[in-house]
Scaffold this motif. Sequence first.
Motif, PDB file in Angstrom:
ATOM      1  N   SER A  92       5.515  13.528  -2.140  1.00 43.78           N
ATOM      2  CA  SER A  92       4.340  13.686  -2.778  1.00 43.78           C
ATOM      3  C   SER A  92       3.378  12.583  -2.539  1.00 43.78           C
ATOM      4  O   SER A  92       3.560  11.487  -3.338  1.00 43.78           O
ATOM      5  CB  SER A  92       4.389  14.397  -4.202  1.00 43.78           C
ATOM      6  OG  SER A  92       3.206  14.381  -4.750  1.00 43.78           O
ATOM      7  N   ASP A  93       2.354  12.521  -1.910  1.00 40.95           N
ATOM      8  CA  ASP A  93       1.279  11.477  -1.937  1.00 40.95           C
ATOM      9  C   ASP A  93       0.375  11.753  -2.872  1.00 40.95           C
ATOM     10  O   ASP A  93      -0.716  12.406  -2.909  1.00 40.95           O
ATOM     11  CB  ASP A  93       0.681  11.807  -0.343  1.00 40.95           C
ATOM     12  CG  ASP A  93      -0.230  10.576  -0.245  1.00 40.95           C
ATOM     13  OD1 ASP A  93      -0.849   9.765  -1.130  1.00 40.95           O
ATOM     14  OD2 ASP A  93      -0.757  10.145   1.064  1.00 40.95           O
ATOM     15  N   GLU A  94       0.454  10.720  -3.920  1.00 40.44           N
ATOM     16  CA  GLU A  94      -0.390  10.967  -5.098  1.00 40.44           C
ATOM     17  C   GLU A  94      -1.486   9.696  -5.035  1.00 40.44           C
ATOM     18  O   GLU A  94      -1.827   9.202  -6.427  1.00 40.44           O
ATOM     19  CB  GLU A  94       0.291  11.089  -6.342  1.00 40.44           C
ATOM     20  CG  GLU A  94       1.262  10.154  -6.773  1.00 40.44           C
ATOM     21  CD  GLU A  94       2.087  10.772  -8.114  1.00 40.44           C
ATOM     22  OE1 GLU A  94       2.108   9.921  -8.753  1.00 40.44           O
ATOM     23  OE2 GLU A  94       2.486  11.825  -8.065  1.00 40.44           O
ATOM     24  N   GLY A 126       0.738  -1.459   0.009  1.00 39.28           N
ATOM     25  CA  GLY A 126       0.013   0.052   0.036  1.00 39.28           C
ATOM     26  C   GLY A 126       0.998   1.324  -0.070  1.00 39.28           C
ATOM     27  O   GLY A 126       2.034   1.384   0.606  1.00 39.28           O
ATOM     28  N   GLY A 127       0.164   2.355  -0.550  1.00 40.82           N
ATOM     29  CA  GLY A 127       0.899   3.660  -0.302  1.00 40.82           C
ATOM     30  C   GLY A 127       1.289   3.847   1.106  1.00 40.82           C
ATOM     31  O   GLY A 127       2.522   4.677   1.262  1.00 40.82           O
ATOM     32  N   LYS A 128       0.551   3.556   1.981  1.00 42.74           N
ATOM     33  CA  LYS A 128       0.991   3.898   3.555  1.00 42.74           C
ATOM     34  C   LYS A 128       2.353   3.430   3.995  1.00 42.74           C
ATOM     35  O   LYS A 128       3.075   4.049   4.609  1.00 42.74           O
ATOM     36  CB  LYS A 128      -0.133   3.153   4.448  1.00 42.74           C
ATOM     37  CG  LYS A 128      -0.145   3.661   5.856  1.00 42.74           C
ATOM     38  CD  LYS A 128      -1.176   2.814   6.597  1.00 42.74           C
ATOM     39  CE  LYS A 128      -2.328   3.668   6.828  1.00 42.74           C
ATOM     40  NZ  LYS A 128      -3.362   3.005   7.753  1.00 42.74           N
ATOM     41  N   GLY A 188       2.718   6.287  -4.138  1.00 38.58           N
ATOM     42  CA  GLY A 188       1.435   5.968  -4.919  1.00 38.58           C
ATOM     43  C   GLY A 188       0.709   4.765  -4.565  1.00 38.58           C
ATOM     44  O   GLY A 188       1.475   4.006  -3.641  1.00 38.58           O
ATOM     45  N   SER A 189      -0.154   4.477  -5.005  1.00 36.80           N
ATOM     46  CA  SER A 189      -1.079   3.366  -4.823  1.00 36.80           C
ATOM     47  C   SER A 189      -2.120   2.896  -5.696  1.00 36.80           C
ATOM     48  O   SER A 189      -2.608   3.766  -6.496  1.00 36.80           O
ATOM     49  CB  SER A 189      -1.801   3.650  -3.503  1.00 36.80           C
ATOM     50  OG  SER A 189      -2.718   2.944  -3.125  1.00 36.80           O
ATOM     51  N   LEU A 190      -2.350   1.489  -5.797  1.00 41.69           N
ATOM     52  CA  LEU A 190      -3.432   1.086  -6.656  1.00 41.69           C
ATOM     53  C   LEU A 190      -4.649   0.832  -5.905  1.00 41.69           C
ATOM     54  O   LEU A 190      -5.862   0.704  -6.333  1.00 41.69           O
ATOM     55  CB  LEU A 190      -3.077  -0.437  -7.110  1.00 41.69           C
ATOM     56  CG  LEU A 190      -2.155  -0.461  -8.504  1.00 41.69           C
ATOM     57  CD1 LEU A 190      -0.659   0.227  -8.016  1.00 41.69           C
ATOM     58  CD2 LEU A 190      -1.851  -1.640  -8.975  1.00 41.69           C
TER      59      LEU A 190
HETATM   60  C1  LIG Z   1      -4.154  10.634   1.426  1.00 38.87           C
HETATM   61  C2  LIG Z   1      -3.924   9.184   1.606  1.00 38.87           C
HETATM   62  N1  LIG Z   1      -2.461   8.658   1.492  1.00 38.87           N
HETATM   63  C3  LIG Z   1      -2.437   7.262   1.507  1.00 38.87           C
HETATM   64  C4  LIG Z   1      -3.275   6.399   1.952  1.00 38.87           C
HETATM   65  C5  LIG Z   1      -2.881   4.970   1.753  1.00 38.87           C
HETATM   66  O1  LIG Z   1      -3.389   4.183   1.080  1.00 38.87           O
HETATM   67  P1  LIG Z   1      -2.997   2.649   0.861  1.00 38.87           P
HETATM   68  O2  LIG Z   1      -2.176   2.319   1.917  1.00 38.87           O
HETATM   69  O3  LIG Z   1      -4.227   1.821   0.699  1.00 38.87           O
HETATM   70  O4  LIG Z   1      -2.437   2.707  -0.523  1.00 38.87           O
HETATM   71  C6  LIG Z   1      -4.642   6.718   2.109  1.00 38.87           C
HETATM   72  C7  LIG Z   1      -5.513   5.904   2.286  1.00 38.87           C
HETATM   73  O5  LIG Z   1      -6.831   6.226   2.939  1.00 38.87           O
HETATM   74  C8  LIG Z   1      -4.770   8.128   1.925  1.00 38.87           C
HETATM   75  O6  LIG Z   1      -6.220   8.561   2.145  1.00 38.87           O
END
Ligand SMILES: Cc1ncc(COP(=O)(O)O)c(C=O)c1O
Length: 403
Positions: free
Chosen positions: A213-215, A110-112, A244-246
């Motif tokens: 940059s969180d996209e 995940g993006g997290k 980034g994230s799917l």
């Molecule tokens: C602004 C933002 N960044 C990152 C995330 C992380 O998403 P994920 O880990 O599911 O890719 C979220 C999830 O809600 C988000 O709202």
Amino acid sequence: MEAATGRKMEAVMELAERVKRIDVSPTMAVLMEAEKLKAQGIDVVDFGPGEPDFPTPEHIKRGAIKALEENRTKYTPAAGIAPLRQAICDWHRAQFGSSYEPAECIVTVGGKQAIFNAACSLINAGDEVVMGVPYWVSYPDIVKYAGGTPVLVETCADDDFCLRASKIEKAITRKTRIVIVNSPNNPTGAVIPPGEFARILEVCKRRGVWLLSDECYSHFVYGEERPYSAASLPGAKEQLIVAGSLSKTFAMTGWRLGYAFTPQPLVQALTKLASQSTSNPVSIVQYAALEALRGPMDSVRTMLAEYARRRERILAGLRAIPGITCTAPQGAFYMFPNVAAHLGARAADTSVVTRQLLEREHVAVVPGEAFGAPGHLRISYAASMERIEEGLRRLGRFFGQST
Ligand SMILES: Cc1ncc(COP(=O)(O)O)c(C=O)c1O
């Protein structure tokens, strides 16, 4: 009671300082409360979730099934399988005009995880991390866990909650290590225009700080806006981390697949951290992600069109409720109405409003406090039109009574 070591039981149970510095994600807390009511058979209008209500597209699901049938079930490199790192670079280049090589890319859970591991790789005790308010709930906690101090920069509704380079510059000190920007923004839906992004990047480079940059919501933009990445700016790559994230783009929140682009030394640090904690993202999911990135983008367009319709409806519905003001979000799938006019004797703050809304009207929302912005509610419109209509009726009734 004494444990075998002779230490008092309370001392045995004492958690590490770094864990005590953080809280459970407030959005998760709302989700859990709403789930409890649903389990009792109560009809909850759930505006809580930060995830698409659409199923993952078929071709992506088939990619996972095929991977299982082909026994792609073993460890992979911690940074992800080579074809996926290549596919992420290719897709990002095609979507945004960036120019990354696989060595500058890591596949994450995940993006997290991309954000978490970047923070843990760069922040030393006492370092500062600049971020806009309202912020995504996890940024301050991730920074605190890593030993840093969040430094908050106000944005305002009159300026559509846009984070400005001039304000960022004022917040930067000798201790600043990272500036986090999130466009489209959760919770406000604000989109930073390319010109402002260029100014933010220029400030970060001049002051010697990283720009993260969180996209994650890149593809959900409305009206005149177009999907955009800071990575497409000339000379951007040196001090830039793209997370980034799917999850949102392909309705794959539960699959846990994201990525980061950044210079090679930091990719190596992120990989080292992953190799000693989570190891690789799930192997089957990586093969499914290949299908997502190499396949058609029709499902993304379909979701966007539906979100656009809902956005119109819920914005009009909220604005029609006396005492509520609401900025038109340019991206993501949240409304962030200001309900401060309704605070008073019956509800001191929006945490109380949120609880009352859930108890009385069975509507789940997230209080602004979770995003550093009391007086607001976050309403996710990743819900069907029918649920939106029902939710608006209940919100109208609730706020009609509480004035
Ligand atoms: C602004 C933002 N960044 C990152 C995330 C992380 O998403 P994920 O880990 O599911 O890719 C979220 C999830 O809600 C988000 O709202």
